[in-house]
Enzyme design. Structure first.
Site, PDB file in Angstrom:
ATOM      1  N   ALA A 254     -65.076 -26.206  38.258  1.00 26.05           N
ATOM      2  CA  ALA A 254     -63.768 -25.802  39.051  1.00 26.05           C
ATOM      3  C   ALA A 254     -62.698 -27.065  38.639  1.00 26.05           C
ATOM      4  O   ALA A 254     -63.352 -28.088  38.266  1.00 26.05           O
ATOM      5  CB  ALA A 254     -63.976 -25.601  40.345  1.00 26.05           C
ATOM      6  N   LYS A 255     -61.568 -26.882  38.879  1.00 25.68           N
ATOM      7  CA  LYS A 255     -60.625 -28.107  38.668  1.00 25.68           C
ATOM      8  C   LYS A 255     -61.210 -29.340  39.264  1.00 25.68           C
ATOM      9  O   LYS A 255     -60.780 -30.354  38.903  1.00 25.68           O
ATOM     10  CB  LYS A 255     -59.131 -27.513  39.362  1.00 25.68           C
ATOM     11  N   ARG A 256     -61.764 -29.261  40.433  1.00 29.48           N
ATOM     12  CA  ARG A 256     -62.112 -30.319  41.321  1.00 29.48           C
ATOM     13  C   ARG A 256     -63.119 -31.175  40.653  1.00 29.48           C
ATOM     14  O   ARG A 256     -63.615 -32.321  40.820  1.00 29.48           O
ATOM     15  CB  ARG A 256     -62.457 -30.119  42.762  1.00 29.48           C
TER      16      ARG A 256
END
Ligand code: GLU
Length: 281
Positions: A254-256
């Site tokens: 994920a982006k995180r």
């Protein structure tokens, strides 16, 4: 027919290995086909998008050895086109304004007479509270929803599409669309901007995309896109949903997941070829 594909990141975080795989795969497929590779910045969600991340997209892609045509289509600059598409669907009698909050939807969907709440590609299936409302009543405080049953009724035979990637083709059927997808949002309430499903369809057509190459996580959105294309009289590209890059625990990135940001690998001295090796290209 010239092969035209695109990479369409949302600049809401750093690009990671999963993005690198998607962009490189699309770029390689375009090169192999003697086709064109386009870039689109999906920045309609102004609260989450950041120009710093957009600048980093260009930097990371160029470092990976990818080149793209300019000017780049930025969705924040194309809002009139989405509004026109909405007007068209509205005039066809297929839209209604909706003032429900997430909490309203949760409560209505879990009312005892509704049975167990159902989830679709966009979360809880909308229970239909505002479905009686007229499109012409739309105000600034409303989201816009597609009246799925009417959209389905619009066709004698629902459109279908071709898939060449890892994901099986999902057939468009009345039952799937009305019961498992439901009345999806096409314009958001808070910002009055087009939702992903509408902007992606308008822009894939505007950019003349013949092949959509993207992650398997978006495969369940494809029947919605194919339906919208048919309603708007737009061509349906060929879809290629690719495998997802996962972390060591098997979870998709994920982006995180900054630990797998391309920028970090670059800072550690990796080469673009190292990245290709890591994602199995
Ligand atoms: N903007 C979407 C994302 O970053 C991709 C949309 C698409 O490829 O259709 O996940």
């Amino acid at each position: 027919m010239t092969f035209i594909t695109r990479f369409a990141p949302s600049p809401t975080g750093q690009l990671h290995l999963g993005h690198a795989y998607s962009a490189l795969l699309a770029y390689d497929m375009a090169q192999k086909a003697g086709g064109r590779f386009l870039l689109r910045i999906e920045d309609t969600d102004t609260a989450r998008c950041n120009p710093v991340f957009e600048a980093q997209v260009y930097d990371d892609l160029a470092w990976l050895g990818i080149s793209w045509e300019t000017p780049v289509l930025r969705q924040s600059e194309n809002t009139d086109a989405y509004e026109q598409a909405l007007e068209k669907l509205g005039e066809m009698g297929l839209l209604y304004p909706c003032s429900c909050t997430r909490g309203d939807i949760r409560r209505a969907a879990s009312a005892p007479q509704e049975g167990a709440p159902m989830h679709g590609p966009d979360g809880l299936i909308y229970p239909g509270t505002c479905r009686h409302r007229e499109w012409s009543d739309r105000s600034d405080k409303d989201a816009v929803r597609l009246h799925m049953a009417r959209a389905v009724d619009h066709f004698e035979r629902l459109p279908q599409y071709t898939e060449t990637g890892v994901h099986p083709v999902l057939r468009l059927t009345p039952a799937h669309l009305t019961e498992e997808v439901g009345d999806i949002v096409l314009a958001r309430r808070d910002t009055k901007t087009a939702a992903y499903h509408l902007s992606v369809v308008v822009d894939d057509a505007a950019q003349g995309i013949t092949h959509v190459i993207r992650g398997e996580d978006l495969a369940t959105a494809t029947p919605i896109h194919v339906l919208l294309q048919a309603l708007l009289g737009l061509p349906t590209p060929i879809y290629h949903h690719h495998r997802l890059i996962r972390d060591d625990a098997g979870k998709r990135l994920a982006k995180r997941d900054d630990a797998r940001a391309i920028a970090l690998y670059r800072a550690e001295g990796c080469t673009p070829q190292d990245i290709r090796n890591m994602v199995g290209l």
